[in-house]
Design a protein around this motif. Structure first.
Motif, PDB file in Angstrom:
ATOM      1  N   PHE A  63      32.588  41.759  -0.935  1.00 48.12           N
ATOM      2  CA  PHE A  63      31.914  41.106  -2.052  1.00 48.12           C
ATOM      3  C   PHE A  63      32.935  40.381  -2.909  1.00 48.12           C
ATOM      4  O   PHE A  63      33.994  40.936  -3.215  1.00 48.12           O
ATOM      5  N   ARG A  64      32.621  39.161  -3.260  1.00 44.26           N
ATOM      6  CA  ARG A  64      33.397  38.378  -4.210  1.00 44.26           C
ATOM      7  C   ARG A  64      32.414  37.748  -5.192  1.00 44.26           C
ATOM      8  O   ARG A  64      31.231  37.609  -4.889  1.00 44.26           O
ATOM      9  N   THR A  69      30.033  38.703   1.949  1.00 44.08           N
ATOM     10  CA  THR A  69      30.289  38.371   3.345  1.00 44.08           C
ATOM     11  C   THR A  69      29.926  39.546   4.234  1.00 44.08           C
ATOM     12  O   THR A  69      30.188  40.689   3.883  1.00 44.08           O
ATOM     13  N   VAL A  70      29.306  39.249   5.351  1.00 45.29           N
ATOM     14  CA  VAL A  70      29.170  40.243   6.423  1.00 45.29           C
ATOM     15  C   VAL A  70      29.709  39.593   7.684  1.00 45.29           C
ATOM     16  O   VAL A  70      29.624  38.371   7.865  1.00 45.29           O
ATOM     17  N   ALA A  85      23.855  47.008   1.741  1.00 39.81           N
ATOM     18  CA  ALA A  85      23.480  47.655   0.483  1.00 39.81           C
ATOM     19  C   ALA A  85      24.714  48.033  -0.327  1.00 39.81           C
ATOM     20  O   ALA A  85      24.726  47.925  -1.559  1.00 39.81           O
ATOM     21  N   HIS A  86      25.771  48.460   0.350  1.00 43.24           N
ATOM     22  CA  HIS A  86      27.016  48.810  -0.339  1.00 43.24           C
ATOM     23  C   HIS A  86      27.616  47.578  -1.022  1.00 43.24           C
ATOM     24  O   HIS A  86      28.041  47.655  -2.187  1.00 43.24           O
ATOM     25  N   GLU A  87      27.644  46.444  -0.330  1.00 45.42           N
ATOM     26  CA  GLU A  87      28.200  45.228  -0.939  1.00 45.42           C
ATOM     27  C   GLU A  87      27.307  44.723  -2.068  1.00 45.42           C
ATOM     28  O   GLU A  87      27.803  44.280  -3.113  1.00 45.42           O
ATOM     29  N   GLY A  94      28.633  45.093 -11.120  1.00 49.00           N
ATOM     30  CA  GLY A  94      29.606  44.224 -11.787  1.00 49.00           C
ATOM     31  C   GLY A  94      31.033  44.480 -11.376  1.00 49.00           C
ATOM     32  O   GLY A  94      31.966  44.316 -12.175  1.00 49.00           O
ATOM     33  N   HIS A  95      31.231  44.847 -10.127  1.00 51.18           N
ATOM     34  CA  HIS A  95      32.575  45.192  -9.663  1.00 51.18           C
ATOM     35  C   HIS A  95      33.457  43.979  -9.365  1.00 51.18           C
ATOM     36  O   HIS A  95      34.543  44.126  -8.807  1.00 51.18           O
ATOM     37  N   ASP A  96      32.994  42.784  -9.752  1.00 51.53           N
ATOM     38  CA  ASP A  96      33.878  41.628  -9.655  1.00 51.53           C
ATOM     39  C   ASP A  96      34.786  41.538 -10.877  1.00 51.53           C
ATOM     40  O   ASP A  96      35.705  40.730 -10.914  1.00 51.53           O
ATOM     41  N   ALA A  97      34.542  42.389 -11.885  1.00 55.62           N
ATOM     42  CA  ALA A  97      35.420  42.432 -13.059  1.00 55.62           C
ATOM     43  C   ALA A  97      36.781  42.996 -12.645  1.00 55.62           C
ATOM     44  O   ALA A  97      36.858  43.857 -11.762  1.00 55.62           O
ATOM     45  N   PRO A  98      37.855  42.533 -13.275  1.00 54.65           N
ATOM     46  CA  PRO A  98      39.186  43.041 -12.923  1.00 54.65           C
ATOM     47  C   PRO A  98      39.287  44.548 -13.164  1.00 54.65           C
ATOM     48  O   PRO A  98      38.614  45.096 -14.044  1.00 54.65           O
TER      49      PRO A  98
END
Length: 198
Positions: A63-64, A69-70, A85-87, A94-98
């Motif tokens: 995830f980005r 992407t798969v 589902a995990h991605e 909100g895991h794109d936060a640093p």
């Protein structure tokens, strides 16, 4: 923010990538896109774009910001729904936060914690967006982690990419769903208090 040119290039790459998929892979990609759209709608998030990787060495999913992407291989895998589902869970959470400031060890712990949170949120996403019962959704995620454990036992140098050991992730996941303990207590890597009836 992605520039208009970058967006155009991304669309071109996505369309070009789809041209080399088999009909079965295209059907699967359509199902993945539909799940991503339902998830974004349910959680009040902007749409997330799907990119299918043709690199056989790429991770099964990632995830980005703005897309996930798969791998082409994942599209026909029995673990597809768990990986997707995990991605999507990383997106919803909100895991794109640093990562927070701190030592490398602190950042590694934070990264691993995000992975544990994504496993649990994936169960919720499968329940809410895919219409799977909680027990079945938990089983989907557990079976995927058990598959990673199986692969690690046969290929000890397998790159876990910031994850804890699969058994540790299974223990954490099962502990988060106490209502499912009647059937999860006998599973490999179940929390110790489950085995003791605590």
């Amino acid at each position: 923010m992605i520039s208009s040119l970058a967006q155009l290039l991304l669309v071109f790459v996505l369309l070009a990538g789809c041209a080399t998929l088999t009909p079965a892979q295209e059907k699967s990609a359509g199902e993945v896109r539909a799940l991503a759209e339902r998830t974004a709608r349910l959680y009040g998030r902007l749409p997330l774009y799907l990119f299918v990787s043709h690199d056989p060495h790429a991770p099964p999913g990632s995830f980005r910001r703005g897309y996930f992407t798969v791998s082409k291989i994942t599209l026909l895998s029995t673990f597809r729904d768990a990986i997707v589902a995990h991605e999507l869970a990383h997106y919803v959470l909100g895991h794109d936060a640093p990562l927070g400031a701190g030592s490398l060890d602190d950042q590694e712990r934070d990264y691993q914690q995000r992975e544990l949170e994504a496993n649990a949120k994936a169960v919720e996403i499968l329940t809410r967006a895919a219409g799977v019962g909680e027990g079945a959704a938990l089983r989907i995620m557990y079976d995927y982690l058990a598959g990673v454990q199986w692969a690690l036992e046969r290929y000890p140098r397998l790159d876990l990419r910031g994850h804890k050991l699969p058994c540790e992730e299974m223990t954490d996941l099962l502990a988060r769903f106490p209502r499912q303990r009647p059937w999860t207590a006998s599973l490999e890597c179940a929390p110790a208090d489950v085995h003791s009836g605590g």
